[in-house]
Design an enzyme around this catalytic site. Structure first.
Site, PDB file in Angstrom:
ATOM      1  N   ARG A  94       0.834  -1.219  -0.069  1.00  0.00           N
ATOM      2  CA  ARG A  94       0.067   0.229   0.076  1.00  0.00           C
ATOM      3  C   ARG A  94       0.937   1.284  -0.121  1.00  0.00           C
ATOM      4  NH1 ARG A  94      -5.034  -1.220   4.206  1.00  0.00           N
ATOM      5  NH2 ARG A  94      -6.506  -2.697   2.487  1.00  0.00           N
TER       6      ARG A  94
ATOM      7  N   LYS B 167     -20.623 -13.254   3.852  1.00  0.00           N
ATOM      8  CA  LYS B 167     -22.126 -13.105   4.150  1.00  0.00           C
ATOM      9  C   LYS B 167     -22.639 -12.559   2.778  1.00  0.00           C
ATOM     10  CE  LYS B 167     -21.454 -11.793   8.966  1.00  0.00           C
ATOM     11  NZ  LYS B 167     -21.554 -10.527   9.900  1.00  0.00           N
TER      12      LYS B 167
ATOM     13  N   GLY C  94      -9.585  -6.505  -0.765  1.00  0.00           N
ATOM     14  CA  GLY C  94     -10.005  -7.262   0.437  1.00  0.00           C
ATOM     15  C   GLY C  94      -9.315  -8.747   0.328  1.00  0.00           C
TER      16      GLY C  94
ATOM     17  N   GLY D 191     -13.761  -2.821   0.433  1.00  0.00           N
ATOM     18  CA  GLY D 191     -15.377  -2.061   0.588  1.00  0.00           C
ATOM     19  C   GLY D 191     -15.503  -0.977  -0.419  1.00  0.00           C
TER      20      GLY D 191
END
Length: 411
Positions: free
Chosen positions: A40, A215, A367, A391
């Site tokens: 990053r 999920k 992610g 996200g």
């Protein structure tokens, strides 16, 4: 969405000799005072290098992890100081300074002393989420107006280059842009927008989406939007079991969102033949890295839990992906951290690698799927693009506003 494609970039702003404040995403893993993974940080170097070439005075802002107590601050475990050391290694010819505060007179003095082509990294922006009494106040995370105004006063130009937090309304992105004369996006965010737009704007067909992870509730809007965008949606990982239960399949002790079973049934009904679900599984009696047993949908899981997909599913996925022009993947196929349950995710990586080689546009939506690809030995160059924001990439695909980008000035 068209508005987000029209934001001011570094190439649209006069930067020569300017004092510039840059929101970067240096939320990196640190162990024993050392950065474990610097990807990053290196992802931001193009923007930083451009500012150096323009002889700017550069102030860098980033968060690191979540700050929930005074101990998170006083322990120093969530300090950005180790990141400053990496930056110095990346820019050996430049003076890189670290300020142990993120606001106040110490910061003002450090900024005033900053010279052209020098870099000043301020301390973790989320230190402002807990006050000196130990109270959780979330000045950064809830976009405190005074904090945003204070940071904006440090410079004349704001560059947002932190795509990983673009879906959040923080003082260090929205707050600064609200109060500074000139704002633009950096090269990292520009790349993210350009590449993610290849999924949402006139994609090369057929378009296939692969969704994994735990999920359905986290990805309801994404699934809905992808059903309109994609020709096929392949579902694996933990979320597949909720879909399967809605069809009356015995999922044993597998992960399930009971409150989402009816919603899953509605999605399958609306999707008709677009959705392809996992068909076979590697299972265990407990959540552990042990020798798996094998089950199919027809057999049912009979008390065991599925932790990875099997060869039948991979074969079906490979067939659905054959000839794909565009592929979006978010979420691993199984518990890739366990050696006995990483093959499904590894096989998906290999299929995408082969598709990329044959000219398809393949995008990994950040992610866990991005982490999995690297952990399993694949390179960034094996895919067309790997997003830096899990996200944020999902919210972009689902068509939701990204506050950290929406507030940036248009061209």
């Amino acid at each position: 969405m068209q508005d987000i494609l029209n934001k001011k970039t570094l190439n649209d702003v006069s930067l020569n000799n300017a004092r510039v404040i840059v929101r970067v995403d240096f939320n990196v893993p640190i162990k024993d005072g050392h950065v474990v993974d610097s990807k990053r940080i290196t992802a931001a170097t193009q923007t930083i290098q451009h500012l150096l070439e323009c002889k700017c005075k550069i102030i860098l802002l980033s968060h690191l992890s979540r700050i929930k107590s005074l101990e998170d601050i006083t322990s120093g475990k969530k300090s950005l100081k180790p990141v400053a050391d990496i930056l110095q290694d990346l820019f050996p010819e430049v003076v890189v300074k670290f300020c142990p505060e993120s606001r106040g007179q110490v910061v003002i003095d450090a900024v005033e002393q900053l010279k052209e082509r020098e870099i000043l990294l301020l301390e973790n922006t989320r230190y402002n989420d807990v006050n000196e009494k130990g109270e959780v106040v979330k000045l950064e995370s809830k976009c405190d107006d005074e904090l945003g105004k204070e940071w904006a006063s440090l410079a004349s130009i704001f560059v947002n280059d932190a795509f990983g937090t673009a879906h959040r309304r923080h003082a260090s992105n929205v707050g600064i842009a609200k109060h500074i004369p000139i704002s633009c996006i950096g090269f990292l965010i520009q790349r993210e927008i350009e590449n993610l737009s290849k999924i949402t704007h006139n994609p090369h067909r057929p378009v296939v989406a692969i969704l994994g992870g735990a999920k359905i509730s986290d990805k309801l809007k994404v699934i809905d939007n992808l059903l309109a965008l994609a020709d096929k949606v392949l579902i694996c990982g933990g979320m597949a079991y909720t879909f399967l239960k809605s069809q009356g399949v015995d999922i044993g002790a597998s992960l399930v969102e009971e409150e989402m079973v009816d919603e899953a049934k509605k999605i399958l009904s609306k999707a008709k033949d677009k959705i392809i679900l996992s068909q076979d599984f590697k299972c265990t009696t407990e959540f552990a890295d042990m020798i798996p047993t094998y089950r199919t949908v027809e057999q049912g899981l009979n008390g065991v839990m599925g932790l990875d997909i099997g060869e039948k599913t991979i074969s079906a996925f490979k067939e659905a992906l054959a000839g794909a022009g565009t592929v979006f993947w978010n979420g691993p196929a199984g518990v890739f951290e366990f050696k006995n349950f990483q093959q499904g995710t590894k096989d998906i990586c290999q299929i995408l690698k082969d598709l990329t080689h044959n000219g398809a546009f393949t995008l990994i939506g950040g992610g866990d799927s991005a982490s999995a690809a690297v952990a399993l030995g694949f390179k960034e160059s094996n895919f067309s693009f790997i997003s830096t924001g899990g996200g944020a990439s999902l919210e972009f695909i689902e068509g939701s506003p990204l506050p950290g980008i929406e507030i940036i000035q248009n061209k």
